[in-house]
Design an enzyme around this catalytic site. Structure first.
Site, short mmCIF file in Angstrom:
data_model
loop_
_atom_site.label_atom_id
_atom_site.label_comp_id
_atom_site.label_asym_id
_atom_site.label_seq_id
_atom_site.Cartn_x
_atom_site.Cartn_y
_atom_site.Cartn_z
N ARG A 35 0.62 -1.10 0.02
CA ARG A 35 0.04 0.05 -0.04
C ARG A 35 0.93 1.25 0.17
O ARG A 35 0.37 2.32 -0.38
CB ARG A 35 -1.00 0.17 1.16
N LYS A 201 -19.56 -17.54 0.06
CA LYS A 201 -20.77 -17.23 0.35
C LYS A 201 -21.65 -16.46 -0.67
O LYS A 201 -21.13 -15.51 -1.25
CB LYS A 201 -21.04 -16.50 1.74
N GLY A 357 -10.00 -9.38 -2.20
CA GLY A 357 -8.77 -10.13 -1.45
C GLY A 357 -8.47 -11.14 -1.90
O GLY A 357 -7.09 -11.30 -2.13
N GLY A 380 -12.92 -3.80 -0.65
CA GLY A 380 -14.47 -3.60 -0.43
C GLY A 380 -14.92 -2.39 -1.39
O GLY A 380 -15.81 -2.53 -2.21
#
Ligand code: AMP
Length: 399
Positions: A35, A201, A357, A380
């Site tokens: 980052r 999921k 991710g 996200g």
């Protein structure tokens, strides 16, 4: 040329929002500086123009105000190393008030000032106007280079932009390329456009699948979430992952896809295992006839071929989520095959974007990160963008 590249920062103090939320070990040593390195080109361009840079970032999730564990002071020496000796890095032990104002006022062209963690002030996450205004007073120009937090309407990522005229607020180079890649896929995709959606999921990926039904030609569904789709169609999935409460929704998504002419590809076969463990017994099995006591932990041999073919004829590819439990060697083959196919399609001219991710970790782990068109730094934020949401960090600059 982009707004940022054209802008001359000579003599200006640029207030740059970065995402320096890097992992540290217990000795405060940075264990992955991706980052930080990602923001260096933006910082260097400003310095090379003869400007000075004031960096602001969040760091971890401090609950009780200033704490040493969450202090950005631990990053100063590494930042100095990344920038080299020609530019001095200073630190202000608060991001607003006297310490910040004083340190900012002393900056000379070529200097860098890192402000203390924004989240030591709860006003940051609340998107407080007064706090944003105080921050804005520190710099002549506002640059947002923190794509990872673009989905948050925080003071430093969105609200602050109101205090700058349109010609004094802009994306940095990292943010520009993130936004350009995401828009190329979602808004300007060359067809066929294949979305590869995997992971555990269905519930996490409903919104993205729904939005992609409006955009994609093909949607490949792999990973644990595929079994909810099989079970919804009355198939036997043994002990595979299943979200019982999402069965009607899975059917609804399949029907919607049919009515919109979008091809949904489910794995016809699976690598099944007798337990969720690295040393499980495994076999290849039809995904609709998995015996009780067994679970699908990766896409099977035929599914790898089928999915590979779909990927290879695509011109635009979005990949979010692994095809199996790629953390264990026995269940890596599906994710690896997809990574290879995405790399191959890219070599033949497709535009491929890997975001989120676990798929990012997978392409890095298998060494394909430089063989795809773009690997997103924002998990996200990227997900919300593909869900069709307006990201506050983007709209604040555009408005
Ligand atoms: P997500 O964060 O939703 O993208 O899910 C990523 C996780 O899904 C990884 O940790 C994988 O190990 C896991 N996963 C992928 N395929 C399966 C599967 N068939 N059964 C259980 N977990 C899976």
């Amino acid at each position: 040329m982009s707004k940022f590249s054209q802008f001359n920062f000579g003599g200006k103090k640029a207030l740059v929002r970065v995402d320096f939320n890097v992992p540290l070990n217990e000795k405060f040593v940075i264990t992955d500086d991706t980052r930080m390195t990602a923001a260096i080109p933006t910082i260097k361009k400003i310095l090379q123009d003869g400007g000075s840079v004031i960096l602001m970032s969040h760091f971890g999730r401090p609950k009780d105000g200033p704490t040493n564990k969450y202090s950005l002071i631990h990053l100063v020496s590494h930042l100095q190393k990344l920038l080299g000796d020609n530019n001095e890095v200073f630190f202000a032990n608060d991001c607003i008030g006297e310490p910040a104002q004083h340190a900012a006022s002393l900056l000379e062209p070529g200097d860098v000032l890192l402000l203390e963690n924004l989240r030591f002030h709860p006003e940051e996450e609340k998107g407080d106007m007064n706090f944003a205004e105080k921050l804005s007073k520190l710099g002549d120009v506002y640059v947002n280079d923190a794509f990872g937090t673009a989905h948050r309407a925080h003071a430093s990522t969105a609200i602050i932009a109101d205090f700058y005229d349109a010609d004094r607020k802009m994306f940095g180079l990292l943010m520009e390329s993130e936004v350009a890649s995401a828009e190329r896929v979602l808004l300007k995709s060359e067809k066929p456009f294949t979305a590869i959606i995997g992971g555990a999921k269905v519930s996490d990926k409903i919104l993205i699948i729904e939005n992609l039904l409006e955009k994609a030609t093909d949607i490949i569904i792999g990973g644990g979430m595929a079994y909810t789709f099989w079970k919804a169609q009355g198939k036997l999935i043994g002990n595979s992952l299943c979200e019982e409460d999402r069965l009607p929704l899975a059917l609804e998504l399949l029907e919607k896809a049919k009515s919109k002419g979008v091809n949904i590809h489910l794995p016809i076969d699976s690598t099944i295992a007798d337990k969720f463990a690295a040393d499980a017994s495994t076999q290849n099995c039809d995904s609709s006839k998995i015996p009780d006591g067994w679970m699908g932990l990766d896409i099977g041999i035929q599914a790898r071929k089928d999915f590979g073919e779909v990927v290879l004829r695509s011109k635009t590819i979005l990949w979010n989520g692994p095809m199996g439990v790629f953390e264990m060697e026995k269940f890596q083959a599906g994710t690896k095959t997809i990574a290879e196919a995405v790399a191959e399609a890219t070599k033949h001219g497709a535009f491929s974007l890997v975001g989120g991710g676990d798929s990012v970790s997978a392409v890095n782990q298998f060494g394909f990160n430089d063989q795809v068109s773009y690997v997103s730094t924002g998990g996200g934020a990227m997900l919300e963008f593909f869900e069709g949401k307006v990201l506050p960090g983007i709209s604040a600059i555009h408005s």
